[in-house]
Scaffold this motif. Structure first.
Motif, PDB file in Angstrom:
ATOM      1  N   VAL A  89       0.846  -1.159   0.119  1.00 53.50           N
ATOM      2  CA  VAL A  89       0.108   0.172   0.044  1.00 53.50           C
ATOM      3  C   VAL A  89       0.909   1.220  -0.012  1.00 53.50           C
ATOM      4  O   VAL A  89       0.729   2.236  -0.723  1.00 53.50           O
ATOM      5  N   THR A  90       1.994   1.124   0.793  1.00 55.03           N
ATOM      6  CA  THR A  90       2.921   2.495   0.779  1.00 55.03           C
ATOM      7  C   THR A  90       3.473   2.543  -0.535  1.00 55.03           C
ATOM      8  O   THR A  90       3.713   3.730  -0.999  1.00 55.03           O
ATOM      9  N   CYS A  93       0.866   4.175  -2.965  1.00 55.98           N
ATOM     10  CA  CYS A  93       0.794   5.659  -2.570  1.00 55.98           C
ATOM     11  C   CYS A  93       1.917   6.535  -2.992  1.00 55.98           C
ATOM     12  O   CYS A  93       1.777   7.472  -3.596  1.00 55.98           O
ATOM     13  N   LYS A  94       3.117   5.837  -2.929  1.00 54.90           N
ATOM     14  CA  LYS A  94       4.223   6.491  -3.342  1.00 54.90           C
ATOM     15  C   LYS A  94       4.292   6.562  -5.022  1.00 54.90           C
ATOM     16  O   LYS A  94       4.596   7.548  -5.595  1.00 54.90           O
ATOM     17  N   ALA A  96       1.647   6.782  -6.769  1.00 53.02           N
ATOM     18  CA  ALA A  96       0.434   7.801  -7.007  1.00 53.02           C
ATOM     19  C   ALA A  96       1.155   9.162  -6.895  1.00 53.02           C
ATOM     20  O   ALA A  96       0.758  10.013  -7.753  1.00 53.02           O
ATOM     21  N   SER A  97       1.845   9.432  -5.893  1.00 52.79           N
ATOM     22  CA  SER A  97       2.571  10.608  -5.753  1.00 52.79           C
ATOM     23  C   SER A  97       3.581  11.083  -6.955  1.00 52.79           C
ATOM     24  O   SER A  97       3.429  11.975  -7.252  1.00 52.79           O
ATOM     25  N   ALA A 159      -4.021   5.797  -6.802  1.00 50.89           N
ATOM     26  CA  ALA A 159      -4.682   5.869  -5.504  1.00 50.89           C
ATOM     27  C   ALA A 159      -5.940   5.192  -5.454  1.00 50.89           C
ATOM     28  O   ALA A 159      -6.079   4.558  -4.243  1.00 50.89           O
ATOM     29  N   ALA A 162      -4.738   1.677  -4.721  1.00 54.72           N
ATOM     30  CA  ALA A 162      -4.219   1.387  -3.313  1.00 54.72           C
ATOM     31  C   ALA A 162      -5.457   1.422  -2.212  1.00 54.72           C
ATOM     32  O   ALA A 162      -5.358   0.597  -1.439  1.00 54.72           O
ATOM     33  N   ASP A 163      -6.638   2.114  -2.572  1.00 52.84           N
ATOM     34  CA  ASP A 163      -7.796   1.873  -1.804  1.00 52.84           C
ATOM     35  C   ASP A 163      -8.266   0.509  -1.916  1.00 52.84           C
ATOM     36  O   ASP A 163      -8.896   0.098  -0.963  1.00 52.84           O
ATOM     37  N   GLY A 180      -4.132   3.843   4.305  1.00 51.45           N
ATOM     38  CA  GLY A 180      -4.125   3.893   3.138  1.00 51.45           C
ATOM     39  C   GLY A 180      -3.419   5.305   2.527  1.00 51.45           C
ATOM     40  O   GLY A 180      -2.597   5.981   3.304  1.00 51.45           O
ATOM     41  N   CYS A 181      -3.466   5.747   1.426  1.00 51.26           N
ATOM     42  CA  CYS A 181      -2.930   7.032   1.031  1.00 51.26           C
ATOM     43  C   CYS A 181      -3.670   8.175   1.429  1.00 51.26           C
ATOM     44  O   CYS A 181      -4.901   8.016   1.921  1.00 51.26           O
TER      45      CYS A 181
END
Length: 182
Positions: A89-90, A93-94, A96-97, A159, A162-163, A180-181
């Protein structure tokens, strides 16, 4: 990479150092020693020439070295397949960023620990909830295609994935605690 696609380490360098170079050196040494031994020995039917014994020893050592290298590749790959849920998940999120500013880096992050773990998660979720598995698969496909195409919507797709991954892990193991993010 030399032996496998892996984020587990520089297997290409280690494969070269511990397999290819020693096997090449052993082959060159074996050829030269065989020529010297064959010139010195009178080969008879009753005795096994020393050169054949050396050939079997070096060949056996080569087989063991290659088997050890493939075992290292297998361990590296299985480690990636069993990534911890929060790491997956991390990393998503990374990604997505990163997709906002550096799509290539985002795709590399996505293809790291999350990629193999997502395949296993989809299978595990499918065993318990086919609809959730289908949502997870759609989110994964959208995120991957968005990252490959460098779509401006890629950050949102990743994102969302990730959810869905958090929800998927909760289906498989309701006791897991994931963030999550943000």
């Amino acid at each position: 990479m030399f032996l496998a696609h892996s984020d587990g380490g520089a297997l290409n360098v280690w494969g070269l150092v511990f397999v290819v170079i020693p096997m090449g050196a052993a082959a060159i040494w074996l050829i030269s020693i065989n020529r010297r031994l064959d010139a010195q020995e009178e080969q008879t039917v009753e005795t096994q020439p020393r050169s054949k014994v050396i050939t079997y020893l070096v060949g056996g050592a080569g087989v063991i070295a290659i088997a050890a290298m493939f075992f290292a590749v297998y361990r590296a790959q299985s480690h990636l397949n069993e990534a911890q849920p929060q790491i997956v998940v991390t990393d998503l999120c990374k990604a997505a960023s990163q997709a906002k500013t550096d799509p290539a880096a985002a795709l590399a992050t996505f293809n790291g620990s999350p990629h193999n773990a997502l395949h296993n998660l989809v299978t595990a979720v499918n065993a318990k909830d086919a609809a959730a598995s289908a949502r997870l698969t759609r989110a994964k496909t959208a995120a991957e295609e968005g990252l490959i195409a460098k779509s401006p919507d890629a950050p949102e797709f990743v994102a969302t994935l990730a959810d869905q991954v958090v929800k998927g892990y909760l289906i498989v193991d309701p006791t897991v605690t994931l963030t999550g993010c943000a």
